[in-house]
Motif scaffolding. Structure first.
Motif, PDB file in Angstrom:
ATOM      1  N   UNK A 161       0.827  -1.210   0.000  1.00  0.00           N
ATOM      2  CA  UNK A 161       0.000   0.000   0.000  1.00  0.00           C
ATOM      3  C   UNK A 161       0.860   1.259   0.000  1.00  0.00           C
ATOM      4  N   UNK A 162       1.887   1.270   0.845  1.00  0.00           N
ATOM      5  CA  UNK A 162       2.768   2.434   0.911  1.00  0.00           C
ATOM      6  C   UNK A 162       3.570   2.604  -0.372  1.00  0.00           C
ATOM      7  N   UNK A 163       3.985   1.478  -0.975  1.00  0.00           N
ATOM      8  CA  UNK A 163       4.722   1.558  -2.238  1.00  0.00           C
ATOM      9  C   UNK A 163       3.837   2.117  -3.350  1.00  0.00           C
ATOM     10  N   UNK A 164       2.570   1.702  -3.368  1.00  0.00           N
ATOM     11  CA  UNK A 164       1.640   2.219  -4.380  1.00  0.00           C
ATOM     12  C   UNK A 164       1.375   3.703  -4.170  1.00  0.00           C
ATOM     13  N   UNK A 165       1.235   4.108  -2.916  1.00  0.00           N
ATOM     14  CA  UNK A 165       1.029   5.530  -2.628  1.00  0.00           C
ATOM     15  C   UNK A 165       2.240   6.354  -3.055  1.00  0.00           C
ATOM     16  N   UNK A 166       3.416   5.834  -2.800  1.00  0.00           N
ATOM     17  CA  UNK A 166       4.634   6.542  -3.210  1.00  0.00           C
ATOM     18  C   UNK A 166       4.716   6.644  -4.730  1.00  0.00           C
ATOM     19  N   UNK A 167       4.320   5.581  -5.416  1.00  0.00           N
ATOM     20  CA  UNK A 167       4.289   5.616  -6.881  1.00  0.00           C
ATOM     21  C   UNK A 167       3.334   6.708  -7.356  1.00  0.00           C
ATOM     22  N   UNK A 168       2.160   6.787  -6.721  1.00  0.00           N
ATOM     23  CA  UNK A 168       1.185   7.805  -7.087  1.00  0.00           C
ATOM     24  C   UNK A 168       1.739   9.206  -6.847  1.00  0.00           C
ATOM     25  N   UNK A 169       2.443   9.403  -5.733  1.00  0.00           N
ATOM     26  CA  UNK A 169       3.039  10.706  -5.438  1.00  0.00           C
ATOM     27  C   UNK A 169       4.065  11.101  -6.508  1.00  0.00           C
ATOM     28  N   UNK A 170       4.851  10.140  -6.931  1.00  0.00           N
ATOM     29  CA  UNK A 170       5.861  10.431  -7.958  1.00  0.00           C
ATOM     30  C   UNK A 170       5.202  10.785  -9.288  1.00  0.00           C
ATOM     31  N   UNK A 171       4.150  10.045  -9.635  1.00  0.00           N
ATOM     32  CA  UNK A 171       3.454  10.328 -10.894  1.00  0.00           C
ATOM     33  C   UNK A 171       2.813  11.712 -10.837  1.00  0.00           C
ATOM     34  N   UNK A 172       2.174  12.020  -9.711  1.00  0.00           N
ATOM     35  CA  UNK A 172       1.592  13.356  -9.563  1.00  0.00           C
ATOM     36  C   UNK A 172       2.674  14.420  -9.600  1.00  0.00           C
ATOM     37  N   UNK A 173       3.856  14.076  -9.091  1.00  0.00           N
ATOM     38  CA  UNK A 173       4.963  15.030  -9.073  1.00  0.00           C
ATOM     39  C   UNK A 173       5.478  15.389 -10.451  1.00  0.00           C
ATOM     40  N   UNK A 174       5.157  14.571 -11.453  1.00  0.00           N
ATOM     41  CA  UNK A 174       5.572  14.918 -12.818  1.00  0.00           C
ATOM     42  C   UNK A 174       5.018  16.274 -13.229  1.00  0.00           C
ATOM     43  N   UNK A 181      12.814   8.106 -14.076  1.00  0.00           N
ATOM     44  CA  UNK A 181      13.699   7.087 -13.506  1.00  0.00           C
ATOM     45  C   UNK A 181      13.238   6.696 -12.103  1.00  0.00           C
ATOM     46  N   UNK A 182      12.824   7.700 -11.308  1.00  0.00           N
ATOM     47  CA  UNK A 182      12.305   7.403  -9.973  1.00  0.00           C
ATOM     48  C   UNK A 182      11.018   6.591 -10.046  1.00  0.00           C
ATOM     49  N   UNK A 183      10.151   6.959 -10.986  1.00  0.00           N
ATOM     50  CA  UNK A 183       8.890   6.226 -11.147  1.00  0.00           C
ATOM     51  C   UNK A 183       9.164   4.782 -11.544  1.00  0.00           C
ATOM     52  N   UNK A 184      10.091   4.589 -12.481  1.00  0.00           N
ATOM     53  CA  UNK A 184      10.429   3.235 -12.933  1.00  0.00           C
ATOM     54  C   UNK A 184      10.993   2.405 -11.773  1.00  0.00           C
ATOM     55  N   UNK A 185      11.850   3.024 -10.956  1.00  0.00           N
ATOM     56  CA  UNK A 185      12.435   2.307  -9.822  1.00  0.00           C
ATOM     57  C   UNK A 185      11.366   1.955  -8.786  1.00  0.00           C
ATOM     58  N   UNK A 186      10.446   2.894  -8.541  1.00  0.00           N
ATOM     59  CA  UNK A 186       9.381   2.624  -7.567  1.00  0.00           C
ATOM     60  C   UNK A 186       8.434   1.541  -8.070  1.00  0.00           C
ATOM     61  N   UNK A 187       8.114   1.562  -9.347  1.00  0.00           N
ATOM     62  CA  UNK A 187       7.259   0.529  -9.925  1.00  0.00           C
ATOM     63  C   UNK A 187       7.948  -0.836  -9.847  1.00  0.00           C
ATOM     64  N   UNK A 188       9.253  -0.863 -10.094  1.00  0.00           N
ATOM     65  CA  UNK A 188       9.999  -2.124  -9.996  1.00  0.00           C
ATOM     66  C   UNK A 188       9.944  -2.669  -8.571  1.00  0.00           C
ATOM     67  N   UNK A 189      10.028  -1.777  -7.581  1.00  0.00           N
ATOM     68  CA  UNK A 189       9.938  -2.207  -6.184  1.00  0.00           C
ATOM     69  C   UNK A 189       8.533  -2.727  -5.881  1.00  0.00           C
ATOM     70  N   UNK A 190       7.509  -1.997  -6.339  1.00  0.00           N
ATOM     71  CA  UNK A 190       6.133  -2.410  -6.068  1.00  0.00           C
ATOM     72  C   UNK A 190       5.824  -3.749  -6.726  1.00  0.00           C
ATOM     73  N   UNK A 191       6.199  -3.894  -7.986  1.00  0.00           N
ATOM     74  CA  UNK A 191       5.873  -5.108  -8.729  1.00  0.00           C
ATOM     75  C   UNK A 191       6.869  -6.238  -8.475  1.00  0.00           C
TER      76      UNK A 191
END
Length: 266
Positions: free
Chosen positions: A93-106, A166-176
């Motif tokens: 859940x926290x990893x998904x939220x962090x991914x969402x924050x990064x995407x919104x940060x774009x 790059x941050x989004x890709x790394x976070x997605x790799x961690x989540x998945x």
């Protein structure tokens, strides 16, 4: 039948040391039980009430203590597994939220920038329709100016684009990867990201990493300033731009879906 399956599974999950101890004590209990029965038949216990109580207690302990230890160990194991499962779900859940924050940060401080950029891309994609140039939707030049400016004013910061992706890709790799593995090991039913959506996310990120926002901005400004014949000649490039912007919207939609399905904020 269900009780037998539970008992078999519980015994199999019991530690080898405790199983050995249980077998030894149960064997000792059986021996004491046999001796007690023999003592009853020959009248050994008749004048020994205290010894009778001690022997009875030993027999009960020999059978009861191992059983209690097995049950307690099973309860402790179940509790530990429940704690681990909650931790795994919380991690996802926290990893998904962090991914969402990064995407919104774009889009930085532009609220709703993604949806407006995608709307501009949808309007720009209409240039692929011959009726667009015939005025079926209104004045083509004005529509192009509106759509291209809507995209241009809502694009992410070009200088931060590569690093953020790059941050989004790394976070997605961690989540998945890490988070997904932890959840599947504990409560597989809690992982609600479909293989199809995961593949779409991989493809979307791969596509976005090939995009140069500076080139898109330059092409948009040139396109809206061109004469109509030149616009029509460059229409194919605008279709590509529209598809690239739509991919940005897909990234945002997927991140929101992952956050909602894994129990984070929607």
């Amino acid at each position: 039948m269900r009780t037998m399956r539970w008992a078999r599974r519980t015994w199999q999950e019991t530690s080898p040391t405790l199983r050995t101890l249980a077998v030894v004590l149960w064997s000792l209990g059986a021996i004491l039980l046999a001796l007690g029965w023999w003592g009853d038949t020959v009248g050994f216990w008749q004048d020994r009430p205290f010894l009778t109580n001690v022997a009875s207690s030993l027999v009960g302990a020999a059978f009861g203590v191992p059983l209690a230890l097995v049950v307690l160990q099973q309860l402790a194991t179940s509790q530990a597994e429940a704690v681990e499962a909650r931790a795994a779900r919380r991690l996802a859940s926290q990893a998904a939220e962090r991914l969402m924050e990064l995407v919104e940060g774009l889009w930085g401080s532009i609220p709703g920038g993604a949806s407006r950029a995608v709307e501009g891309a949808r309007q720009l994609a209409a240039t692929d329709d011959e009726r667009f140039w015939e005025g079926a939707y209104g004045d083509p030049d004005r529509l192009i100016i509106h759509a291209s400016r809507l995209i241009d004013s809502n694009l992410p910061n070009a200088r931060r684009w590569g690093g953020m992706l790059s941050e989004i890709a790394a976070q997605w790799e961690f989540l998945n990867g890490t988070a997904r593995t932890r959840v599947l090991e504990t409560t597989p039913e809690s992982w609600r990201v479909s293989a199809r959506d995961a593949a779409r996310m991989d493809q979307t990120i791969a596509r976005l990493r090939t995009i140069d926002l500076t080139v898109i901005q330059t092409d948009l400004r040139r396109f809206r300033g061109d004469a109509r014949p030149r616009k029509r000649a460059n229409q194919q490039r605008m279709s590509e731009v529209a598809a690239d912007i739509a991919a940005m919207g897909a990234l945002s939609d997927l991140a929101k879906a992952f956050t909602a399905s894994l129990g984070g904020r929607s």
